[in-house]
Design a protein around this motif. Sequence first.
Motif, PDB file in Angstrom:
ATOM      1  N   ILE A 294      55.129  33.696  22.495  1.00 48.81           N
ATOM      2  CA  ILE A 294      54.715  34.033  21.131  1.00 48.81           C
ATOM      3  C   ILE A 294      53.458  33.300  20.689  1.00 48.81           C
ATOM      4  O   ILE A 294      52.827  33.681  19.692  1.00 48.81           O
ATOM      5  CB  ILE A 294      55.861  33.764  20.129  1.00 48.81           C
ATOM      6  N   ASP A 295      53.069  32.253  21.414  1.00 43.06           N
ATOM      7  CA  ASP A 295      51.878  31.493  21.025  1.00 43.06           C
ATOM      8  C   ASP A 295      50.656  31.847  21.865  1.00 43.06           C
ATOM      9  O   ASP A 295      49.632  31.165  21.790  1.00 43.06           O
ATOM     10  CB  ASP A 295      52.148  29.993  21.126  1.00 43.06           C
ATOM     11  N   VAL A 296      50.754  32.917  22.664  1.00 36.44           N
ATOM     12  CA  VAL A 296      49.645  33.325  23.531  1.00 36.44           C
ATOM     13  C   VAL A 296      49.322  34.789  23.284  1.00 36.44           C
ATOM     14  O   VAL A 296      50.227  35.638  23.241  1.00 36.44           O
ATOM     15  CB  VAL A 296      49.978  33.125  25.023  1.00 36.44           C
ATOM     16  N   GLU A 297      48.035  35.101  23.120  1.00 43.99           N
ATOM     17  CA  GLU A 297      47.602  36.496  22.987  1.00 43.99           C
ATOM     18  C   GLU A 297      46.682  36.831  24.157  1.00 43.99           C
ATOM     19  O   GLU A 297      45.771  36.058  24.506  1.00 43.99           O
ATOM     20  CB  GLU A 297      46.883  36.709  21.658  1.00 43.99           C
ATOM     21  N   LEU A 298      46.922  37.998  24.751  1.00 41.00           N
ATOM     22  CA  LEU A 298      46.135  38.462  25.885  1.00 41.00           C
ATOM     23  C   LEU A 298      45.088  39.463  25.405  1.00 41.00           C
ATOM     24  O   LEU A 298      45.425  40.495  24.811  1.00 41.00           O
ATOM     25  CB  LEU A 298      47.039  39.112  26.930  1.00 41.00           C
ATOM     26  N   LEU A 299      43.840  39.139  25.655  1.00 40.77           N
ATOM     27  CA  LEU A 299      42.720  40.002  25.283  1.00 40.77           C
ATOM     28  C   LEU A 299      42.205  40.707  26.535  1.00 40.77           C
ATOM     29  O   LEU A 299      42.322  40.178  27.645  1.00 40.77           O
ATOM     30  CB  LEU A 299      41.592  39.188  24.652  1.00 40.77           C
ATOM     31  N   PHE A 300      41.624  41.866  26.347  1.00 46.19           N
ATOM     32  CA  PHE A 300      41.109  42.633  27.494  1.00 46.19           C
ATOM     33  C   PHE A 300      39.720  43.171  27.178  1.00 46.19           C
ATOM     34  O   PHE A 300      39.480  43.764  26.126  1.00 46.19           O
ATOM     35  CB  PHE A 300      42.054  43.792  27.819  1.00 46.19           C
ATOM     36  N   ARG A 301      38.801  42.944  28.122  1.00 46.15           N
ATOM     37  CA  ARG A 301      37.442  43.505  28.053  1.00 46.15           C
ATOM     38  C   ARG A 301      37.156  44.181  29.384  1.00 46.15           C
ATOM     39  O   ARG A 301      37.178  43.519  30.433  1.00 46.15           O
ATOM     40  CB  ARG A 301      36.411  42.396  27.778  1.00 46.15           C
ATOM     41  N   GLN A 302      36.887  45.488  29.347  1.00 49.81           N
ATOM     42  CA  GLN A 302      36.542  46.176  30.587  1.00 49.81           C
ATOM     43  C   GLN A 302      35.075  45.945  30.940  1.00 49.81           C
ATOM     44  O   GLN A 302      34.279  45.551  30.097  1.00 49.81           O
ATOM     45  CB  GLN A 302      36.837  47.676  30.484  1.00 49.81           C
ATOM     46  N   VAL A 303      34.722  46.190  32.197  1.00 47.57           N
ATOM     47  CA  VAL A 303      33.331  46.077  32.604  1.00 47.57           C
ATOM     48  C   VAL A 303      32.528  47.106  31.804  1.00 47.57           C
ATOM     49  O   VAL A 303      33.000  48.223  31.558  1.00 47.57           O
ATOM     50  CB  VAL A 303      33.210  46.301  34.134  1.00 47.57           C
ATOM     51  N   PRO A 304      31.314  46.767  31.342  1.00 45.52           N
ATOM     52  CA  PRO A 304      30.568  47.672  30.458  1.00 45.52           C
ATOM     53  C   PRO A 304      30.259  49.038  31.055  1.00 45.52           C
ATOM     54  O   PRO A 304      30.031  49.989  30.314  1.00 45.52           O
ATOM     55  CB  PRO A 304      29.272  46.889  30.191  1.00 45.52           C
ATOM     56  N   SER A 305      30.249  49.161  32.389  1.00 47.58           N
ATOM     57  CA  SER A 305      29.902  50.435  33.019  1.00 47.58           C
ATOM     58  C   SER A 305      31.059  51.415  33.084  1.00 47.58           C
ATOM     59  O   SER A 305      30.903  52.521  33.603  1.00 47.58           O
ATOM     60  CB  SER A 305      29.384  50.187  34.443  1.00 47.58           C
ATOM     61  N   GLU A 306      32.228  51.039  32.538  1.00 47.60           N
ATOM     62  CA  GLU A 306      33.389  51.914  32.622  1.00 47.60           C
ATOM     63  C   GLU A 306      34.063  52.086  31.267  1.00 47.60           C
ATOM     64  O   GLU A 306      33.967  51.217  30.392  1.00 47.60           O
ATOM     65  CB  GLU A 306      34.420  51.354  33.609  1.00 47.60           C
ATOM     66  N   SER A 307      34.756  53.214  31.133  1.00 44.46           N
ATOM     67  CA  SER A 307      35.603  53.440  29.972  1.00 44.46           C
ATOM     68  C   SER A 307      36.962  52.783  30.230  1.00 44.46           C
ATOM     69  O   SER A 307      37.164  52.114  31.246  1.00 44.46           O
ATOM     70  CB  SER A 307      35.793  54.943  29.739  1.00 44.46           C
ATOM     71  N   THR A 308      37.901  53.024  29.351  1.00 44.01           N
ATOM     72  CA  THR A 308      39.256  52.467  29.530  1.00 44.01           C
ATOM     73  C   THR A 308      40.218  53.505  30.110  1.00 44.01           C
ATOM     74  O   THR A 308      41.432  53.311  30.083  1.00 44.01           O
ATOM     75  CB  THR A 308      39.816  51.970  28.196  1.00 44.01           C
TER      76      THR A 308
END
Length: 470
Positions: A294-308
């Motif tokens: 509960i004290d950790v949040e996972l963030l996600f960033r894809q490589v700029p050359s791709e969509s999700t």
Amino acid sequence: MSQSNLKNKRICVLVPDGVGVKNYLLSDMIELIKEKGDEVVVWHPFGSRLPIKKQLDVQEATLPVFKEPFLVRTWREALCYARLSLNTVKTNNPTILSNWMPNTAVLSRKVLYGLAEFLGKQWKSETRIQREETRLNRWVKKSATFQLFRKSLEQLEVDFLLCTHQRVPLALPVMLAASSLGVRTATVIFSWDNIPKARLPFRSDLYFVWSQYMKDELKFYYEDIKEEQIKITGTPQFDHYQNTSLIESREVFATQYGLNPDNHWVLFSGDDKVTSPFDPSYLKNIGEALENEIDVELLFRQVPSESTERYISILNTSKIKHIPPLWEQSDAWTGFMPTREDIALLVNLAYHCEVVINVGSTMALDFATFNHTGLYINYDQPEAKKWSVETIYKFQHFRTMDGLEPVGWINSKVEILPKLRSILDGTEEVGADKGRWLKRIVGEQEITSAQKIVAAIDDFAHVTNRIGAI
């Protein structure tokens, strides 16, 4: 300083792709050149999409995109294959040849790459490769494209040309045209893994590299390049991390992206699907491991050359916070356009997140600028058949880690949570040599890379003798 040194020069910055925009045009380099009293011409193919149009008072010129003749492209690709083969032998590292990734989806391309590979296998020595490079240059100089670029350079009346990406094919006729006119030239080596990959299709008067390590690499792989031609400048992509004005408060950043400022933030940074085709599965593994933390949040960033697109099912069914890169999209990678907003976003992610997780990404270096930890995923997914992390970490650029412990390693799914908790709770020092690794690859950062590049240009653009030749 002599009277000739006091004369203002016209500096042409050749920007063939979006990476060059991010690393050079969105740095302080242009302003620093102008402060020296020199004029700047930015030569690019982006038209009105270029983000500096309203921000920098510089002349612009349109860089035409052209189609390489079959013979020229075949010879250029053959030279790439030959150098990859030679580099494999020189380093005793067979993974170097995995950088040969021919596009054979179309019959004409299949023929081209088949012929290129056949020719490249015959050119087994540095002497023979240099001979074939000379032959290729002669052919290019006879082309209409060469004459077009030569005429453009004459009209621009530039004294010095800086190419911001050494591996883009259209730079070959441009650099040859500049040389034929006596225009002094320089190119940057744009990434830490590029030199062994045999993607330097032209020669220049100067080569700007990140560090002594890269200088030694360039001399090792390209025996015709003289030591005095190689200048250690760092790379402006790391200058942004020294710009404290870009950093937002944790509370402001948290509000902007719906985060809890009191939690630990961990970033998963995606690779492209060729480098790491199973990133969605890795992201899912990490999300599941942290589901009850509960004290950790996972963030996600894809490589700029791709969509999700390949991540959609995971993002729709998890608590992962998606923070996409702020790039303008395009049909081709070279046309993807970064923004100043994305640079600020990346700086804040590296500053506020305590850990970055990925498969061998440069992002571990970005995080190291703030003494934050990189974790490299080091296990295969069950569905992986023809791909393995074992191959990834044998790539030549990971030999920069020799003798160091710069990152942590996640060797299985069950290690994800305990490894992360040990870092977040401060019970274990992971990646103790991250600072030494950063210095080995990126070099000294006592002043910005943009300052070093501009000083090197200033020294060389105002002298009368060229030290290299194409």
